[in-house]
Structure formats: structure tokens, C-alpha cells
Design a protein around this motif. Structure first.
Motif, PDB file in Angstrom:
ATOM      1  N   UNK A  26       4.309  44.473  -4.569  1.00  0.00           N
ATOM      2  CA  UNK A  26       5.369  44.117  -3.611  1.00  0.00           C
ATOM      3  C   UNK A  26       5.462  45.100  -2.449  1.00  0.00           C
ATOM      4  N   UNK A  27       5.285  46.376  -2.728  1.00  0.00           N
ATOM      5  CA  UNK A  27       5.250  47.431  -1.699  1.00  0.00           C
ATOM      6  C   UNK A  27       3.977  48.227  -1.892  1.00  0.00           C
ATOM      7  N   UNK A  28       3.315  48.575  -0.789  1.00  0.00           N
ATOM      8  CA  UNK A  28       2.072  49.325  -0.840  1.00  0.00           C
ATOM      9  C   UNK A  28       2.108  50.491   0.142  1.00  0.00           C
ATOM     10  N   UNK A  29       1.076  51.297   0.105  1.00  0.00           N
ATOM     11  CA  UNK A  29       0.989  52.465   0.984  1.00  0.00           C
ATOM     12  C   UNK A  29       1.228  52.093   2.443  1.00  0.00           C
ATOM     13  N   UNK A  30       0.651  50.982   2.887  1.00  0.00           N
ATOM     14  CA  UNK A  30       0.789  50.551   4.267  1.00  0.00           C
ATOM     15  C   UNK A  30       2.213  50.205   4.677  1.00  0.00           C
ATOM     16  N   UNK A  31       3.118  50.063   3.706  1.00  0.00           N
ATOM     17  CA  UNK A  31       4.527  49.799   4.012  1.00  0.00           C
ATOM     18  C   UNK A  31       5.295  51.079   4.334  1.00  0.00           C
ATOM     19  N   UNK A  32       4.643  52.236   4.159  1.00  0.00           N
ATOM     20  CA  UNK A  32       5.193  53.546   4.547  1.00  0.00           C
ATOM     21  C   UNK A  32       6.520  53.897   3.889  1.00  0.00           C
ATOM     22  N   UNK A  33       6.634  53.601   2.599  1.00  0.00           N
ATOM     23  CA  UNK A  33       7.845  53.965   1.854  1.00  0.00           C
ATOM     24  C   UNK A  33       7.639  55.208   0.978  1.00  0.00           C
ATOM     25  N   UNK A  34       6.407  55.672   0.840  1.00  0.00           N
ATOM     26  CA  UNK A  34       6.142  56.845   0.022  1.00  0.00           C
ATOM     27  C   UNK A  34       5.910  56.541  -1.444  1.00  0.00           C
ATOM     28  N   UNK A  35       6.010  55.271  -1.829  1.00  0.00           N
ATOM     29  CA  UNK A  35       5.738  54.823  -3.197  1.00  0.00           C
ATOM     30  C   UNK A  35       5.308  53.370  -3.112  1.00  0.00           C
ATOM     31  N   UNK A  36       4.731  52.870  -4.206  1.00  0.00           N
ATOM     32  CA  UNK A  36       4.448  51.431  -4.264  1.00  0.00           C
ATOM     33  C   UNK A  36       5.241  50.845  -5.426  1.00  0.00           C
ATOM     34  N   UNK A  37       5.549  49.549  -5.303  1.00  0.00           N
ATOM     35  CA  UNK A  37       6.368  48.843  -6.286  1.00  0.00           C
ATOM     36  C   UNK A  37       5.643  47.564  -6.675  1.00  0.00           C
ATOM     37  N   UNK A  38       5.529  47.346  -7.980  1.00  0.00           N
ATOM     38  CA  UNK A  38       4.732  46.239  -8.498  1.00  0.00           C
ATOM     39  C   UNK A  38       5.508  45.487  -9.578  1.00  0.00           C
ATOM     40  N   UNK A  39       5.260  44.201  -9.672  1.00  0.00           N
ATOM     41  CA  UNK A  39       5.692  43.412 -10.821  1.00  0.00           C
ATOM     42  C   UNK A  39       4.415  43.075 -11.576  1.00  0.00           C
ATOM     43  N   UNK A  40       4.320  43.580 -12.788  1.00  0.00           N
ATOM     44  CA  UNK A  40       3.097  43.471 -13.576  1.00  0.00           C
ATOM     45  C   UNK A  40       3.362  42.676 -14.837  1.00  0.00           C
ATOM     46  N   UNK A  41       2.428  41.793 -15.155  1.00  0.00           N
ATOM     47  CA  UNK A  41       2.463  41.035 -16.405  1.00  0.00           C
ATOM     48  C   UNK A  41       1.363  41.584 -17.306  1.00  0.00           C
ATOM     49  N   UNK A  42       1.752  42.006 -18.495  1.00  0.00           N
ATOM     50  CA  UNK A  42       0.794  42.435 -19.517  1.00  0.00           C
ATOM     51  C   UNK A  42       0.612  41.248 -20.451  1.00  0.00           C
ATOM     52  N   UNK A  43      -0.612  40.813 -20.631  1.00  0.00           N
ATOM     53  CA  UNK A  43      -0.859  39.628 -21.445  1.00  0.00           C
ATOM     54  C   UNK A  43      -0.670  39.927 -22.936  1.00  0.00           C
ATOM     55  N   UNK A  44      -0.192  38.925 -23.656  1.00  0.00           N
ATOM     56  CA  UNK A  44       0.023  39.036 -25.106  1.00  0.00           C
ATOM     57  C   UNK A  44      -1.306  39.300 -25.813  1.00  0.00           C
ATOM     58  N   UNK A  45      -1.245  40.146 -26.842  1.00  0.00           N
ATOM     59  CA  UNK A  45      -2.418  40.410 -27.674  1.00  0.00           C
ATOM     60  C   UNK A  45      -3.461  41.306 -27.027  1.00  0.00           C
TER      61      UNK A  45
END
Length: 133
Positions: A26-45
Motif C-alpha cells: 500500500x505504501x512504498x519507498x517512492x511514497x516518501x513516508x520513511x516506511x512501507x505498509x503492506x497487507x499480506x495474506x499467508x496461505x493456509x498450510x
């Protein structure tokens, strides 16, 4: 101001898919916020070896269940909705999804966008991507 929706980001290059997980950046280095923010799905099993030698990460479990095992000491911590874990020591670990897990993740330094784990479970410090996704 930056305004994005998860649905929009999932339909763009911001969505990165691997065998064990998918991550919408959702946020990356190019957004210049000093951190990145992700929504991650870990698959079952699944079990994923991760070692962020170049990054610090905090992870909040939104849904699902699994566990994290720190390799240095063999400790296993359950993960369920409402659990936060922080890899403040660049902890090498195994992440296991018992069920599908949705996680909100913050990285410092921020990711550029297309990073995936290398053979050691590491994200490179600077990926080839421009970070302007």
C-alpha cells in the motif's frame, strides 16, 4: 495526501504473489513516508523461512491463525487475530499459516515494491524496482 484503496492496489503492480503468500504494498519507498505498509495474506498450510537482515518489520494479525518460530532459540509463538509481533532484532524465523492469515505489515527501511525473499529468506536492501508503483 495519498489515498489508495486495497482493491485498487490489488489490481496493480503493487500486488506481489509467491508460492506461500501474497502481499499488496500500500505504501512504498517512492511514497516518501520513511516506511512501507503492506497487507499480506499467508496461505493456509504453508511454512516460510524469513530473515530480514536488512529490514525491521512489525506485523499485526487481522484474521486467521498460525505461528512464528524464532530459529535462534526454537521458541514458538501462536498468531491469531489481535496478535502483534515485531522483528526488532532481525530475527530469523519460520512463519506457518495454519489457516489463511491476513496481516498488516510495516517495514523500515521501506520496500521498493517487487521484493521477494531470496534463498536465505532475505529481502535485498535495494531492489531494482523504482519504488514508484
Amino acid at each position: 495526501m495519498i489515498v489508495r484503496t486495497l482493491a485498487e492496489a490489488e489490481r496493480s503492480e503493487r500486488r506481489v504473489v509467491s508460492e506461500n503468500w501474497e502481499s499488496t504494498r500500500m505504501l512504498l519507498k517512492g511514497d516518501n513516508m520513511g516506511f512501507s505498509f503492506h497487507i499480506t495474506t499467508i496461505y493456509a498450510g504453508t511454512e516460510t523461512h524469513i530473515w530480514y537482515r536488512n529490514h525491521l518489520e512489525s506485523v499485526y494479525c487481522v484474521s486467521g491463525e498460525g505461528e512464528i518460530e524464532t530459529l535462534a532459540d526454537g521458541k514458538v509463538y501462536p498468531i491469531r487475530p489481535g496478535t502483534l509481533y515485531v522483528l526488532d532484532q532481525h530475527d530469523e524465523h519460520l512463519l506457518r499459516g495454519t489457516t489463511e492469515m491476513k496481516m498488516a505489515c510495516v517495514f523500515n527501511p521501506p520496500l521498493n515494491g517487487q521484493e521477494v525473499h531470496d534463498a536465505d529468506g532475505v529481502y535485498p536492501l535495494e531492489a531494482a524496482a523504482s519504488g514508484k508503483l
